[in-house]
Design an enzyme around this catalytic site. Structure first.
Site, mmCIF file in Angstrom:
data_model
loop_
_atom_site.group_PDB
_atom_site.id
_atom_site.type_symbol
_atom_site.label_atom_id
_atom_site.label_comp_id
_atom_site.label_asym_id
_atom_site.label_seq_id
_atom_site.Cartn_x
_atom_site.Cartn_y
_atom_site.Cartn_z
ATOM 1 C CE LYS A 141 -3.917 -2.474 2.038
ATOM 2 N NZ LYS A 141 -4.225 -3.093 3.408
ATOM 3 C CD GLN A 171 -3.168 -4.354 6.719
ATOM 4 O OE1 GLN A 171 -3.020 -3.274 5.913
ATOM 5 N NE2 GLN A 171 -3.708 -5.374 6.211
ATOM 6 C CG ASP A 226 -9.992 -0.709 4.763
ATOM 7 O OD1 ASP A 226 -9.715 -1.018 3.347
ATOM 8 O OD2 ASP A 226 -9.357 -1.287 5.309
#
Ligand code: NDP
Length: 302
Positions: free
Chosen positions: A53, A97, A120
């Site tokens: 990422k 995460q 997200d």
């Protein structure tokens, strides 16, 4: 042989577009877009995902901020880190995460992220926005699937879609997005009886069951479009010697389904790269909005 739905190629094309969007607006915004990645603990796979990422951010001109906390960090300290990122004007997107170390519950931590910085798209408010068809950050994996289908010219209106899996991360938002695109959607799960009878009705079959190679020829209608979200690392065959490397596979037995389907996503190189790209799209979209700039990426968010 089915047409490959090449997520790697499309992800590259979208990244090029993002890089132009960022370069053209950076001066007016007065700063680059910022994505904060919060990692807790040392899950090795997460380490690889976070590094990927960060590299993707660098390619399009997004500044990434990594906060890495020890596995034993108390929830209150993780919350403090999230609140600091919420308040940081240079941060447009925040990603927690997953998975978190045992002992940390993801629900309250995800809920603490500012919904408008929810890179997200997993915040309850954003799932509600999706349900109501309101704009907002979208869950990256299903949004990536929608972008891949749209850019590949797959017609969804009036088609029969079946989603295998009902997780909040993939299956549920996937079903909502397909429905919003006017497909008629069924959702299968571990208690579905006669799965093959249901999946054989699908014009578009999206598999997100997390079960290696569970979907075979018997599950697929000839001519269907098959999207394999699953990703699994298979340990190398010990008889292949010490140089043998782990292989990746999906939830679909590719070699069986490829001759039947009209189009199919490979694993790797299908859904995975699109997930990372949609994270970038959510971050750049938030940056444009927070900077009072036009938002040129709406076509990429279902
Ligand atoms: P979860 O384990 O959270 O959910 C799996 C879902 O599949 C559940 O709803 C479960 O049903 C259902 N299921 C399990 N077994 C069966 C079965 N035999 N028949 C029908 N349904 C079944 O997984 P996720 O949704 O988080 O992820 C799914 C897969 O996608 C994983 O392989 C994951 O690694 C991958 N993934 C890939 C991403 C990418 O970028 N490529 C991103 C995110 C995930 P029930 O609800 O009844 O338990």
């Amino acid at each position: 042989m089915a047409t490959r739905l090449d997520g790697r190629l499309l992800a590259q094309e979208i990244e090029q577009r993002l890089a132009v969007v960022v370069a053209e607006r950076r001066e007016r915004a007065g700063r680059p877009p910022g994505l904060a990645v919060l990692r807790v603990g040392d899950d090795p796979a997460s380490g690889v995902y976070v590094a990927n990422k960060e590299k993707a951010c660098a390619r399009v001109g997004i500044r990434s901020f990594l906060t890495h906390l020890e596995a034993g960090t108390p929830a209150e300290e993780v919350l403090t880190a999230i609140r600091q990122l919420n308040a940081d004007p240079c941060v447009d997107g925040i990603l927690l995460q997953l998975p978190l170390p045992a002992g940390l519950c993801e629900g309250p931590l995800l809920a603490a992220i500012d919904p408008d910085k929810d890179a997200d798209g997993l915040h309850t408010l954003n799932l509600g926005r999706l349900l109501k068809g309101e704009p907002g950050p979208r869950s990256c994996t299903p949004a990536g699937v929608m972008a891949l289908l749209a850019c590949s010219g797959v017609e969804l209106r009036g088609k029969r879609a079946v989603v295998v899996g009902r997780s909040i991360l993939v299956g549920q938002p996937m079903a909502l997005m397909l429905q919003a695109a006017d497909a008629t959607v069924s959702v299968a799960h571990s208690r579905t009886s006669d799965l093959a009878a249901l999946t054989r009705q699908a014009d578009v079959l999206v598999v997100a069951a997390g079960r290696p190679r569970m979907i075979g020829a018997e599950h697929v209608k000839p001519g269907a479009v098959v999207v394999d979200v699953g990703i699994h690392r298979l340990d190398p065959d010990p008889s292949a010697g010490p140089q043998a490397r782990a292989k990746l596979c999906g939830d679909v037995r590719f070699e069986e389904v490829d001759p039947i389907a009209s189009a199919i996503t490979p694993v790797p190189g299908g859904v995975g790269p699109m997930t990372v790209t949609l994270l970038l799209v959510n971050t750049v979209t938030s940056w444009c909005q927070r900077s009072g700039l036009d938002q040129p990426l709406a076509d990429l968010l279902p």
